[in-house]
Design a protein around this motif. Structure first.
Motif, PDB file in Angstrom:
ATOM      1  N   PRO A  63       0.832  -1.200   0.000  1.00  9.19           N
ATOM      2  CA  PRO A  63       0.000   0.000   0.000  1.00  9.19           C
ATOM      3  C   PRO A  63       0.871   1.257   0.000  1.00  9.19           C
ATOM      4  N   HIS A  64       0.381   2.290  -0.666  1.00 10.52           N
ATOM      5  CA  HIS A  64       1.117   3.545  -0.769  1.00 10.52           C
ATOM      6  C   HIS A  64       0.150   4.699  -0.539  1.00 10.52           C
ATOM      7  N   PHE A  65       0.585   5.701   0.235  1.00 15.45           N
ATOM      8  CA  PHE A  65      -0.230   6.884   0.481  1.00 15.45           C
ATOM      9  C   PHE A  65       0.469   8.102  -0.086  1.00 15.45           C
ATOM     10  N   LYS A  66      -0.268   8.900  -0.840  1.00 16.79           N
ATOM     11  CA  LYS A  66       0.261  10.149  -1.368  1.00 16.79           C
ATOM     12  C   LYS A  66      -0.609  11.272  -0.820  1.00 16.79           C
ATOM     13  N   PRO A  67      -0.046  12.130   0.036  1.00 15.45           N
ATOM     14  CA  PRO A  67      -0.852  13.202   0.625  1.00 15.45           C
ATOM     15  C   PRO A  67      -1.298  14.210  -0.427  1.00 15.45           C
ATOM     16  N   GLY A  68      -2.480  14.776  -0.221  1.00  9.73           N
ATOM     17  CA  GLY A  68      -2.991  15.810  -1.096  1.00  9.73           C
ATOM     18  C   GLY A  68      -2.345  17.150  -0.776  1.00  9.73           C
ATOM     19  N   LYS A  69      -2.553  18.112  -1.663  1.00 10.02           N
ATOM     20  CA  LYS A  69      -1.939  19.434  -1.504  1.00 10.02           C
ATOM     21  C   LYS A  69      -2.372  20.096  -0.194  1.00 10.02           C
ATOM     22  N   ALA A  70      -3.657  20.032   0.134  1.00  6.69           N
ATOM     23  CA  ALA A  70      -4.154  20.672   1.357  1.00  6.69           C
ATOM     24  C   ALA A  70      -3.515  20.067   2.601  1.00  6.69           C
ATOM     25  N   LEU A  71      -3.353  18.745   2.636  1.00  4.14           N
ATOM     26  CA  LEU A  71      -2.723  18.085   3.782  1.00  4.14           C
ATOM     27  C   LEU A  71      -1.253  18.465   3.885  1.00  4.14           C
ATOM     28  N   ARG A  72      -0.551  18.464   2.755  1.00  4.76           N
ATOM     29  CA  ARG A  72       0.871  18.844   2.764  1.00  4.76           C
ATOM     30  C   ARG A  72       1.048  20.267   3.287  1.00  4.76           C
TER      31      ARG A  72
END
Length: 101
Positions: free
Chosen positions: A78-87
Motif C-alpha cells: 500500500p502507498h499513500f500520497k498526501p494531497g496538496k491541502a494536507l501537505r
C-alpha cells in the motif's frame, strides 16, 4: 493518533452517537478501504490524499546472519500520497512549532 483515539474524538464531537456506533463506523470505513486496496483499487479522498497499491519488483538480498544471497519475491504494498491541502497544513504546523523551539 490511534484508532481508539479517533473513535473517542468522533464520539465526543458527535454526542448523538454512542461510542459503540462510532467504533462500528470507523471499523466499517477502514475495512472498506482495506478491501478496496486488496482488490487493487485506488482510493482518493479530496483534500486529504490518495491510497494506491504499488508493485515492488523481485530483487536480490542478503541474509544478515550468513551473508548468503537470497531472492526476495515481488510484493504489492500500500502507498499513500498526501494531497496538496494536507501537505500545506502539515508544513504550516511544522513551521509554527519550529519557531517556538
Amino acid at each position: 493518533m490511534t484508532r481508539s483515539d479517533l473513535v473517542a474524538l468522533l464520539s465526543e464531537r458527535f454526542g448523538q452517537l454512542a461510542q459503540r456506533d462510532t467504533e462500528f463506523a470507523v471499523k466499517t470505513i477502514l475495512d472498506a478501504m482495506s478491501d478496496a486496496l486488496a482488490r487493487g483499487h485506488r482510493i482518493e479522498i479530496r483534500g486529504f490524499g490518495s491510497f494506491s497499491v504499488n508493485r515492488r519488483p523481485p530483487r536480490k538480498g542478503r541474509n544478515p546472519r550468513s551473508g548468503e544471497q537470497v531472492m526476495i519475491p515481488e510484493k504489492l504494498v500500500p502507498h499513500f500520497k498526501p494531497g496538496k491541502a494536507l501537505r500545506e497544513a502539515v508544513d504550516a504546523k511544522g513551521t509554527d512549532t519550529a519557531e517556538l523551539g
